[in-house]
Design a protein around this motif. Structure first.
Motif, PDB file in Angstrom:
ATOM      1  N   GLY A  57      -2.584  -0.788  -6.149  1.00 30.95           N
ATOM      2  CA  GLY A  57      -3.157  -1.307  -4.912  1.00 30.95           C
ATOM      3  C   GLY A  57      -2.848  -2.773  -4.706  1.00 30.95           C
ATOM      4  N   ARG A  60       0.621  -3.277  -3.535  1.00 31.95           N
ATOM      5  CA  ARG A  60       0.832  -2.985  -2.117  1.00 31.95           C
ATOM      6  C   ARG A  60       0.545  -4.200  -1.231  1.00 31.95           C
ATOM      7  NH1 ARG A  60       1.182   2.490  -0.917  1.00 31.95           N
ATOM      8  NH2 ARG A  60       0.737   3.876  -2.686  1.00 31.95           N
ATOM      9  N   LEU A 335      -7.688   0.056  -2.133  1.00 23.28           N
ATOM     10  CA  LEU A 335      -6.484   0.696  -1.614  1.00 23.28           C
ATOM     11  C   LEU A 335      -5.874   1.635  -2.651  1.00 23.28           C
ATOM     12  CD1 LEU A 335      -4.715  -2.223   0.297  1.00 23.28           C
ATOM     13  CD2 LEU A 335      -5.898  -0.264   1.267  1.00 23.28           C
ATOM     14  N   TYR A 339      -5.366   5.841  -2.355  1.00 24.20           N
ATOM     15  CA  TYR A 339      -4.116   6.570  -2.531  1.00 24.20           C
ATOM     16  C   TYR A 339      -4.199   7.534  -3.715  1.00 24.20           C
ATOM     17  CZ  TYR A 339      -1.435   3.936   0.928  1.00 24.20           C
ATOM     18  OH  TYR A 339      -0.955   3.420   2.099  1.00 24.20           O
ATOM     19  N   ILE A 344      -6.089   9.406   1.360  1.00 25.93           N
ATOM     20  CA  ILE A 344      -5.023   9.337   2.356  1.00 25.93           C
ATOM     21  C   ILE A 344      -4.512  10.739   2.672  1.00 25.93           C
ATOM     22  CG2 ILE A 344      -2.752   8.383   2.879  1.00 25.93           C
ATOM     23  CD1 ILE A 344      -4.979   6.298   2.626  1.00 25.93           C
ATOM     24  N   THR A 374      -5.977   1.857   5.273  1.00 25.69           N
ATOM     25  CA  THR A 374      -4.836   1.151   4.681  1.00 25.69           C
ATOM     26  C   THR A 374      -4.680  -0.272   5.201  1.00 25.69           C
ATOM     27  OG1 THR A 374      -3.311   2.003   6.368  1.00 25.69           O
ATOM     28  CG2 THR A 374      -3.608   3.319   4.383  1.00 25.69           C
ATOM     29  N   THR A 379       1.688   2.384   8.082  1.00 18.94           N
ATOM     30  CA  THR A 379       1.381   3.520   7.211  1.00 18.94           C
ATOM     31  C   THR A 379       0.841   4.689   8.021  1.00 18.94           C
ATOM     32  OG1 THR A 379       0.894   2.063   5.338  1.00 18.94           O
ATOM     33  CG2 THR A 379       0.020   4.289   5.238  1.00 18.94           C
ATOM     34  N   GLN A 414      -5.779  -0.152  12.531  1.00 16.96           N
ATOM     35  CA  GLN A 414      -5.461  -1.223  11.587  1.00 16.96           C
ATOM     36  C   GLN A 414      -6.467  -2.361  11.647  1.00 16.96           C
ATOM     37  OE1 GLN A 414      -1.335  -3.044  11.257  1.00 16.96           O
ATOM     38  NE2 GLN A 414      -2.362  -4.643  12.414  1.00 16.96           N
TER      39      GLN A 414
END
Length: 464
Positions: A57, A60, A335, A339, A344, A374, A379, A414
């Motif tokens: 995470g 990312r 995050l 994932y 997700i 995210t 994404t 977002q």
């Protein structure tokens, strides 16, 4: 979907219910709790796997962390050399007697910067950081200042001619982007007007006045004529970012930083590709991060005000960003947990299981939720819209309308809590500049007005 809903409810509850003993209102605890819950609900119980998810995470968002750190040092150099006083003095000289006029000017300036740069974080760190103290003088809270900067930069970043979200939608649909661009000029242009009206009307008290002693006696032109040299690092930074954002035929771009660094090889790789393959350190391969570092180096070398106190400037810049850096590190666990824990994938499966009549609204919901989880519209577009968009086109909806819908709704998601990367960057920089705690989730609530507009506009375009 319970594996998605439970972590989010717990996280938001910890942040908002400050009466919870010990942890109430603690954003770091909230983010860590959400991350751990997502892993546990996803059937991952080994602490070693938790650590791996955390590292993944952080990897990312490594560039966001580096951007916060070096952006803070850069901002400190600009304060030391007087660049902030030059910009803010000019703004006050021109708009100082009208607080609402000042805020509208900030939003429009950020919108223009975002549309030229095509990147909200670039617009916020290049232009937005220079407006912080001016808005603070109006008595606005750090969260509201952050929200205003995020609104302007975000709306600007989706405004053509340079818009990652719009061009990504066109690419996923395999259509010419010109039609999407033409529609987006209208939807985003009206959105900027709406956001200016909303912020000026509901966020800024009309009876507020800047202290008289803070308003320069000179005109804006006189101030710029006397102090233009203080803006050179800012102009270098702006030039580096703008040049690489201008599209030329055959995909050519004038990316000066990349051109220089591509001449440096480590083994059989260029420097950027080499460092881009290193976990977390890949954040240094981000061109905006490198541009900010270059601007800061120029300030350290050529301005004696910065050079003579270089150590203090560097240390203060790091101190300013320590709180936001801790928040971002905790965001990495959240995050990584989303994932690794399957959250997700759960959102993707939810959208794929919808029938035709629910596809529009269910797909919009999936795009929004994935953008929220995210903190990035790209994404959401690549994972959801890659199959949702072509499906909607096969239903007979115009591809241009579908493309605008996908870009706008993903961008709306977002910006909503809990993971908007832009807000974490801006809140951290503002907290350091004003030496106060800035709650990023509260800031996201302030800035959600632009998310509401983009979502509504995207759905209207889909149904026209």
């Amino acid at each position: 979907m319970y594996i998605v809903i439970i972590p989010m409810v717990v996280m938001i509850g910890i942040v908002l219910i400050k009466k919870i003993p010990v942890i109430g209102g603690n954003i770091q605890v909230a983010l860590i709790s959400a991350g751990l819950l997502s892993l546990i609900l996803g059937g991952i119980y080994n602490p070693i796997n938790w650590l791996q998810a955390w590292i993944s995470g952080v990897d990312r968002i490594a560039w966001v962390i580096f951007l916060s750190v070096f952006g803070s040092i850069y901002a400190e150099t600009q304060t030391k050399m007087g660049a902030l006083e030059t910009v803010l003095g000019s703004l006050r000289a021109r708009f100082g007697h009208s607080p609402r006029g000042l805020i509208v000017t900030v939003l429009i300036a950020l919108g223009i910067a975002g549309s030229l740069l095509g990147d909200s974080i670039a617009a916020a760190t290049v232009v937005g950081v220079l407006t912080v103290k001016s808005m603070a003088d109006l008595g606005l809270s750090g969260e509201l200042i952050s929200g205003i900067i995020v609104i302007g930069a975000s709306m600007g970043s989706i405004m053509p001619p340079i818009s990652q979200a719009i061009f990504l939608s066109a690419s996923l649909l395999n259509v010419n982007p010109d039609g999407l661009v033409q529609i987006s000029y209208i939807t985003v242009g009206l959105g900027i007007v709406f956001c200016c009206w909303f912020v000026a009307t509901f966020y800024v008290k009309k009876d507020v006045r800047l202290p008289e002693e803070l308003i320069p006696k000179e005109t804006a032109g006189q101030i710029l004529a006397q102090r233009w040299k203080t803006l050179i690092p800012l102009m270098v930074l702006s030039t580096l970012v703008i040049l690489r954002s201008i599209p030329f035929p055959n995909g050519f771009r004038i990316d000066l930083i990349k051109m220089v660094l591509d001449m440096i090889h480590i083994g059989d790789k260029t420097f950027l590709s080499w460092i881009g393959g290193i976990t977390i350190l890949k954040g240094f391969s981000n061109i905006i991060v490198l541009a900010i570092i270059i601007a800061a180096i120029i300030a350290f070398i050529f301005y004696k005000e910065v050079r003579k106190d270089a150590g203090a400037v560097f240390i203060q810049g790091l101190k300013n960003v320590r709180t936001s850096a801790s928040v971002q590190l905790c965001t990495g666990l959240m995050l990584g947990g989303f994932y690794a824990g399957g959250q997700i994938e759960a959102v993707k499966n939810f959208a794929m299981g919808l029938n035709a009549t629910m596809l529009k609204w269910g797909g919009a919901g999936a795009l929004t939720i994935l953008g929220m989880l995210t903190g990035t519209q790209s994404t959401a577009q690549t994972t959801i819209f890659s199959f949702l968009g072509p499906t909607l086109v096969e239903m007979g909806i115009n591809a241009n309308q579908v493309g605008v819908f996908g870009s706008h709704v993903a961008a709306a998601g977002q910006g909503l809590p809990p993971a908007d990367l832009l807000t974490f960057v801006v809140a951290g920089l503002i907290g350091g500049m004003l030496n106060r705690k800035v709650d990023p989730l509260k800031s996201m609530i302030y800035s959600s007005v632009f998310c509401l507009w983009l979502f509504i506009a995207g759905m209207i375009v889909l149904y026209i």
